[in-house]
Design an enzyme around this catalytic site. Sequence first.
Site, PDB file in Angstrom:
ATOM      1  CB  CYS A 278      -0.961  -0.047   1.178  1.00 21.67           C
ATOM      2  SG  CYS A 278      -2.229   1.245   1.168  1.00 21.67           S
ATOM      3  CG  LEU A 279      -0.267   4.859   2.191  1.00 26.01           C
ATOM      4  CD1 LEU A 279      -0.435   5.723   3.427  1.00 26.01           C
ATOM      5  CD2 LEU A 279      -0.526   5.677   0.962  1.00 26.01           C
TER       6      LEU A 279
END
Length: 546
Positions: A278-279
């Site tokens: 994800c991030l």
Amino acid sequence: MIQAFLDWSTHLTISPGKQVQLAAKAARKVGRIADYAARRAGNAKTLPAIEPLPQDRRFVDPAWAAQPFDLISQAFLLNQQWWHAATTGIGGVSRHHEDMVNFAARQMLDVFAPTNFLATNPVLQRKIVETGGQCLLDGARHWWEDVERLSRGEPPVGTEQFRVGETVAVTPGKVVFRNELIELIQYTPTTQTVHPEPILIVPAWIMKYYILDLSPENSLVRWLVGQGHTVFTISWHNPSREDRDLDMDDYRRLGPMAALDAVQAITGSAKVHGLGYCLGGTLLAITGAAMARDQDERLATLTLLAAQTEFSEPGELGLFIDEAQLNLLENLMWSRGYLDSSQMGGAFQILRSNDLIWSRILATYLLGEREPMSDLMAWNADGTRMPFAMHSQYLRQLFLDDDLAEGHFKVANRTVTLSALRQPLFVVGTERDHVAPWRSVHKIHWLTSAEIRFVLTNGGHNAGIVSEPGHAHRRFQVATRPVDGPALDPDDWLEQADPQEGSWWIDWGRWLSEHSSDPVAPPVMGQSEGPYHPICDAPGHYVMER
């Protein structure tokens, strides 16, 4: 929202052609429901006037096939279809405003869906009769429990079954490094030999790291260790008001770069496999590009899980991101110094209000059936904060301006581009991802000419990644784009990708082995002296911060 609705209503008012089209469409839908009612009167098994979308499970119970509830549900679905036509395809309306109005209309329709009301929900009526009204009493008790917990700032009912370090995040290891932003965990080897190249995991900092180390049976970390890999993971500090000025470059410098130094010092390996989720995957891609720019070749491969690097089509999350809304959000964050996890969690829930809000309210507070807590649900309730500077920079430079893909993103005051990445990439997207839509994740093919093995797995942003071998009903598609090969459109990729049954972990494990050297004896846990000595047992202290 006011600007969006003014834009939509104004252009609809001055579009007589669209008005005629919508009036004709409404007349046809009235005709369809009348025709269905007539056919239904003469044949109980007649075909419906409209079928729900595949992801819409609200009307699957056989009770909805009985009169008059079949007419109610059919009318609702036809009305929903009409409103989609009414909020899209109007000339002159900006794409962003069209998406916002269409989204808002769907939210309102979800509020007034017949499943939400006693008079129009046969499943609820049946449950009340069967239980003698006990389900409503149980629902009221559940509601009061949740109100009390919310008022005290406590996590949802059932999360106490999943205690960090006791029932989840239990893979043995040591914290071997700590700075003001991360703890670095090294996991204890379980095999006689390991591949020389260790794996460094960079999780997202919006949630706790242990999404990849849940229960022992579905822990990616434990599985990797069992496959003969030396595994390290970053555990992020939960920022407070004092951390308001930490920005993206601080996260890169104090996060993956500091961790790489530690991993190399402990293992002595010249190369490291990087994994970002994800991030964390976005940050790892930026870190890899900056390292390539500086001729730092320590990353052997990159694995990016549900991680966007191109943000021109971020899905419905982009509805919350424009200049006006970012200005409002920055003003809200300014006084606190951070964005609270509940605010971001609320946005994610709205994106799937059918599944995450209304169906849960119906089941818990009206049917009186509380869904059993799972390790994944407990983890999802264990959120973290995001500092003002970093989150503002992330939303503006990446989401709003798409600087990374456009070639304007700067690291240490120098521009970086993903075209600098030359090491092999393993990239995973998930079919039902409302956070990082897979078509957006797929766009990394257009940003680098490196070899990319792209996997599309079933499931959502979290459940599609936590896809351990043996998990029922798992499947995926996979294809490899060679170095300097053409970048296919996502739909063309779908046609050519190889469909497979089972967990994508197995395919990734083979890929990792192919890009690793022959096994050697495991490294020691940390260093006996120096800055990387064992500090405490995993999972450490930062993951416990509230």
